[in-house]
Design a protein around this motif. Structure first.
Motif, PDB file in Angstrom:
ATOM      1  N   GLU A   1      76.205  13.735  76.707  1.00  9.15           N
ATOM      2  CA  GLU A   1      76.662  13.014  77.887  1.00  9.15           C
ATOM      3  C   GLU A   1      75.610  13.196  78.982  1.00  9.15           C
ATOM      4  O   GLU A   1      74.924  14.209  79.026  1.00  9.15           O
ATOM      5  N   PRO A   2      75.484  12.220  79.885  1.00 15.97           N
ATOM      6  CA  PRO A   2      74.546  12.407  81.000  1.00 15.97           C
ATOM      7  C   PRO A   2      74.981  13.584  81.877  1.00 15.97           C
ATOM      8  O   PRO A   2      76.162  13.924  81.945  1.00 15.97           O
ATOM      9  N   ALA A   3      74.022  14.176  82.558  1.00 14.77           N
ATOM     10  CA  ALA A   3      74.325  15.284  83.464  1.00 14.77           C
ATOM     11  C   ALA A   3      75.225  14.785  84.592  1.00 14.77           C
ATOM     12  O   ALA A   3      75.288  13.598  84.882  1.00 14.77           O
ATOM     13  N   ALA A   4      75.902  15.708  85.223  1.00 19.03           N
ATOM     14  CA  ALA A   4      76.820  15.353  86.310  1.00 19.03           C
ATOM     15  C   ALA A   4      76.069  14.612  87.410  1.00 19.03           C
ATOM     16  O   ALA A   4      75.012  15.044  87.858  1.00 19.03           O
ATOM     17  N   GLY A   5      76.583  13.466  87.815  1.00 20.46           N
ATOM     18  CA  GLY A   5      75.961  12.678  88.865  1.00 20.46           C
ATOM     19  C   GLY A   5      74.847  11.765  88.371  1.00 20.46           C
ATOM     20  O   GLY A   5      74.262  11.036  89.157  1.00 20.46           O
ATOM     21  N   GLU A   6      74.517  11.807  87.096  1.00 19.75           N
ATOM     22  CA  GLU A   6      73.452  10.976  86.537  1.00 19.75           C
ATOM     23  C   GLU A   6      74.056   9.890  85.658  1.00 19.75           C
ATOM     24  O   GLU A   6      75.193   9.989  85.213  1.00 19.75           O
ATOM     25  N   THR A   7      73.290   8.839  85.409  1.00 23.30           N
ATOM     26  CA  THR A   7      73.721   7.770  84.521  1.00 23.30           C
ATOM     27  C   THR A   7      72.660   7.557  83.456  1.00 23.30           C
ATOM     28  O   THR A   7      71.525   8.027  83.580  1.00 23.30           O
ATOM     29  N   LEU A   8      73.021   6.827  82.413  1.00 25.88           N
ATOM     30  CA  LEU A   8      72.059   6.483  81.382  1.00 25.88           C
ATOM     31  C   LEU A   8      71.079   5.450  81.936  1.00 25.88           C
ATOM     32  O   LEU A   8      71.374   4.778  82.925  1.00 25.88           O
ATOM     33  N   PRO A   9      69.915   5.306  81.322  1.00 25.80           N
ATOM     34  CA  PRO A   9      68.946   4.313  81.803  1.00 25.80           C
ATOM     35  C   PRO A   9      69.539   2.910  81.743  1.00 25.80           C
ATOM     36  O   PRO A   9      70.462   2.645  80.974  1.00 25.80           O
ATOM     37  N   PRO A  10      69.006   1.990  82.535  1.00 23.89           N
ATOM     38  CA  PRO A  10      69.526   0.622  82.512  1.00 23.89           C
ATOM     39  C   PRO A  10      69.279  -0.041  81.164  1.00 23.89           C
ATOM     40  O   PRO A  10      68.445   0.415  80.372  1.00 23.89           O
ATOM     41  N   ALA A  11      69.984  -1.126  80.921  1.00 24.13           N
ATOM     42  CA  ALA A  11      69.849  -1.850  79.652  1.00 24.13           C
ATOM     43  C   ALA A  11      68.443  -2.429  79.528  1.00 24.13           C
ATOM     44  O   ALA A  11      67.851  -2.860  80.514  1.00 24.13           O
ATOM     45  N   PRO A  12      67.877  -2.425  78.320  1.00 24.91           N
ATOM     46  CA  PRO A  12      66.559  -3.040  78.123  1.00 24.91           C
ATOM     47  C   PRO A  12      66.621  -4.531  78.414  1.00 24.91           C
ATOM     48  O   PRO A  12      67.684  -5.146  78.368  1.00 24.91           O
ATOM     49  N   TYR A  13      65.473  -5.112  78.689  1.00 25.00           N
ATOM     50  CA  TYR A  13      65.396  -6.535  79.000  1.00 25.00           C
ATOM     51  C   TYR A  13      65.957  -7.341  77.838  1.00 25.00           C
ATOM     52  O   TYR A  13      65.567  -7.153  76.696  1.00 25.00           O
ATOM     53  N   GLY A  14      66.900  -8.196  78.121  1.00 25.24           N
ATOM     54  CA  GLY A  14      67.488  -9.048  77.104  1.00 25.24           C
ATOM     55  C   GLY A  14      68.719  -8.473  76.438  1.00 25.24           C
ATOM     56  O   GLY A  14      69.384  -9.159  75.675  1.00 25.24           O
TER      57      GLY A  14
END
Length: 79
Positions: A23-36
């Protein structure tokens, strides 16, 4: 007795492997979706290696008895 005391920390470290999903660390999010892509990748998809990062092994092996081609870059060291 000394062997047991030296082995004890190794056993303790071996027993503390993480078995939960990543899971992402507290207060962090996963990277944005790739292009497309419609939606962002989950943690497991982000950990998969692409073929260039982990290429398949070639099954063609050279044998010692085979003559090898001349290598123009196999030069003796400069003096």
């Amino acid at each position: 007795m000394k062997r047991f005391l030296l082995l004890l920390p190794a056993l303790a470290l071996g027993a503390c492997a993480q078995t939960a999903d990543l899971e992402p660390a507290a207060g962090e999010t996963l990277p944005p979706a790739p292009y497309g892509a419609a939606e962002p990748l989950d943690a497991e998809e982000l950990l998969e290696l692409d073929p260039q990062a982990a290429p398949e092994r070639s099954v063609e092996l050279r044998r010692e008895s085979e003559e090898r081609e001349d290598d123009p870059f196999d030069l003796p060291p400069e003096r």
